[in-house]
Design a protein around this motif. Structure first.
Motif, short mmCIF file in Angstrom:
data_model
loop_
_atom_site.label_atom_id
_atom_site.label_comp_id
_atom_site.label_asym_id
_atom_site.label_seq_id
_atom_site.Cartn_x
_atom_site.Cartn_y
_atom_site.Cartn_z
N VAL A 1 -11.51 -3.00 0.36
CA VAL A 1 -11.14 -1.44 0.12
C VAL A 1 -9.80 -1.42 -0.43
O VAL A 1 -8.59 -2.07 -0.16
CB VAL A 1 -11.08 -0.84 1.46
CG1 VAL A 1 -10.22 -1.47 2.43
CG2 VAL A 1 -10.76 0.67 1.76
N SER B 1 -7.66 1.24 -0.86
CA SER B 1 -6.56 2.07 -0.03
C SER B 1 -6.65 1.55 1.49
O SER B 1 -5.88 0.63 1.60
CB SER B 1 -7.01 3.70 0.07
OG SER B 1 -8.30 3.81 0.66
N ARG B 2 -7.32 2.11 2.51
CA ARG B 2 -7.32 1.33 3.54
C ARG B 2 -8.40 1.98 4.37
O ARG B 2 -8.78 3.12 4.25
CB ARG B 2 -5.88 1.50 4.41
CG ARG B 2 -5.70 3.01 4.60
CD ARG B 2 -4.45 3.02 5.78
NE ARG B 2 -3.41 2.48 5.00
CZ ARG B 2 -2.10 2.05 5.60
NH1 ARG B 2 -1.88 2.58 7.17
NH2 ARG B 2 -1.13 1.76 5.02
N ARG C 1 -14.32 5.13 5.64
CA ARG C 1 -14.12 5.90 7.01
C ARG C 1 -15.24 5.70 7.92
O ARG C 1 -16.45 5.80 7.63
CB ARG C 1 -14.09 7.53 6.72
CG ARG C 1 -12.68 7.97 5.93
CD ARG C 1 -12.40 9.52 6.29
NE ARG C 1 -11.08 9.97 5.55
CZ ARG C 1 -10.69 11.11 6.05
NH1 ARG C 1 -11.33 11.91 6.73
NH2 ARG C 1 -9.41 11.61 5.58
N LEU D 1 -11.97 12.95 0.56
CA LEU D 1 -10.77 12.25 0.01
C LEU D 1 -9.55 13.18 0.34
O LEU D 1 -8.30 12.74 0.30
CB LEU D 1 -11.00 11.91 -1.34
CG LEU D 1 -11.70 10.64 -1.64
CD1 LEU D 1 -11.91 10.76 -3.51
CD2 LEU D 1 -11.38 9.48 -0.85
N TYR E 1 0.95 -1.29 0.12
CA TYR E 1 0.00 0.13 -0.26
C TYR E 1 0.80 1.22 0.01
O TYR E 1 0.41 2.25 -0.67
CB TYR E 1 -0.75 0.03 1.38
CG TYR E 1 -1.52 1.38 1.38
CD1 TYR E 1 -2.70 1.60 0.50
CD2 TYR E 1 -1.22 2.15 2.36
CE1 TYR E 1 -3.33 2.60 0.82
CE2 TYR E 1 -1.71 3.61 2.61
CZ TYR E 1 -2.98 3.93 1.74
OH TYR E 1 -3.53 4.95 1.89
N GLN F 1 -13.27 2.43 -2.70
CA GLN F 1 -11.78 2.93 -2.75
C GLN F 1 -11.37 3.35 -1.28
O GLN F 1 -10.40 2.88 -0.85
CB GLN F 1 -11.63 4.15 -3.55
CG GLN F 1 -11.76 4.01 -5.15
CD GLN F 1 -11.38 5.28 -5.75
OE1 GLN F 1 -10.78 6.05 -5.26
NE2 GLN F 1 -11.97 5.27 -7.04
N GLN F 2 -12.19 4.31 -0.53
CA GLN F 2 -11.98 4.53 0.71
C GLN F 2 -13.06 4.53 1.76
O GLN F 2 -14.13 4.80 1.41
CB GLN F 2 -11.42 6.28 0.64
CG GLN F 2 -11.11 6.57 2.16
CD GLN F 2 -10.59 8.13 2.08
OE1 GLN F 2 -11.36 8.97 1.75
NE2 GLN F 2 -9.44 8.32 2.54
N SER G 1 -15.88 6.83 -2.24
CA SER G 1 -15.81 6.79 -0.93
C SER G 1 -17.02 6.37 -0.05
O SER G 1 -18.25 6.68 -0.50
CB SER G 1 -15.20 7.88 -0.37
OG SER G 1 -16.07 9.09 -0.42
#
Length: 338
Positions: A269, A271-272, A256, A105, A32, A253-254, A237
């Motif tokens: 996911v 990204s993370r 939260r 983002l 990553y 993708q993202q 996201s």
């Protein structure tokens, strides 16, 4: 003695499993970081051409929209029809929420927390004004008493009132957004074309099952309790706030997650995942499937070979040497099949 030897073997076996898991996480983290460095290089030039993707620009626009909302709030007490202004405030807050979601983002955690806290405060004020100035209607039925014939009163007939029709559990709020809100004990299954390439807002679900098998652009969920939520691949996201005891299945993708607890996440996911002010979260790889899933995943543009489901950043846990106590990996024997 044999018993102690058996226990030692079991202990070493579990230790080996933990080492393998740590090795996997370290390798995934390294991959990553390498991809992130390349992305930052590409974005450095791109950002120069997009001044709207900066914190200063965000706050300038956010504060402008917030001022317009507060101006409408001031008009409500003197208005002849407060309900019309309250509807306008509701619409503007929805636009402001979408604007904030679209900016996640590039916003730093502090800016995001501040914006979300402001939005929650405005929503609370709106709820109070709605209860104060737009009271629920009370229905009453009056009828003139009939004079009894021959001095004998007729038995009173009970008036049967049909139950009100249930409102639709979801509705498009604009050409690019879709809202699901205020549902309890409900099964909600949205049609593919209704939410295709749209921004989805989901608010206030309790003991519900929500299925969205399509390709949304972004998703924002808040106050989801005792529910099951399943999404097809989301192009960008997903943000989740104030959710408890809920199972989520989603690809994006993202991701939260804020102020949530006792939730399970089956995720893909690229990204993370990022968590903040959360407790007792468990993560597992994405396993969702439905007839058009593979087609949707391809069209979403997500990298099917890149899934960092086991890499979670906790903004409340800064220690590098110790794993955050606020999340863990969901054991295989406890996972469900979607």
């Amino acid at each position: 003695m044999a018993s102690n030897s058996s226990n030692l073997v079991t202990f070493l076996s579990e230790e080996e499993k933990l080492k393998k898991l740590q090795a996997y996480q370290e390798a995934a983290t390294k991959r990553y970081e390498e991809r992130l460095a390349k992305m930052e290089q590409r974005k450095s030039t791109k950002t120069q051409h997009k001044p709207e993707e900066t914190s200063n620009f965000f706050w300038k626009e956010f504060n402008s929209q917030q001022s317009a909302v507060k101006s409408l709030f001031e008009q409500i007490p003197q208005a002849q029809e407060p309900s019309s202004i309250i509807k306008e405030v509701d619409a503007k807050l929805e636009i402001l929420q979408k604007y904030t979601t679209d900016s996640t983002l590039f916003l730093n955690p502090f800016d995001l927390r501040t914006a979300q806290a402001t939005l929650r405060s405005l929503q609370t004020d709106l709820t109070k004004d709605r209860e104060r100035y737009v009271p629920r209607k009370k229905f009453g039925f009056k009828s003139r008493p009939k004079q009894p014939q021959n001095g004998i009163e007729e038995p009173k007939k009970e008036l049967t009132i049909p139950p009100p029709a249930l409102e639709k559990p979801y509705l498009p709020t604009s050409s690019n957004s879709f809202l699901v809100k205020d549902r309890k004990n409900d099964n909600i299954d949205l049609e593919r074309q209704e939410v295709l390439h749209k921004d989805i807002l989901v608010q206030n679900l309790d003991n519900c099952t929500l299925k969205i098998h399509s390709i949304p652009t972004t998703v924002h969920l808040s106050n989801i309790t005792n529910s099951k939520v399943s999404f097809g691949p989301v192009k960008t996201s997903i943000m989740i706030h104030d959710s408890v005891n809920t199972v989520f299945s989603m690809a994006c993708q993202q991701l939260r997650i804020h102020t949530s607890s006792k939730c399970d996440f089956y995720i893909h996911v690229t990204s993370r995942a990022i968590i903040e002010d959360c407790k007792q979260l468990r993560f597992a790889p994405f396993t969702n499937n439905y007839p058009t899933f593979q087609e949707d995943f391809t069209q979403s543009g997500l990298d099917e070979s890149s899934n960092n489901w086991a890499i979670v950043n906790d903004f409340n846990w800064l220690s590098i040497n110790e794993v955050s106590p606020n999340w863990c990996i969901l054991q295989e024997d406890q996972r469900v099949v979607w």
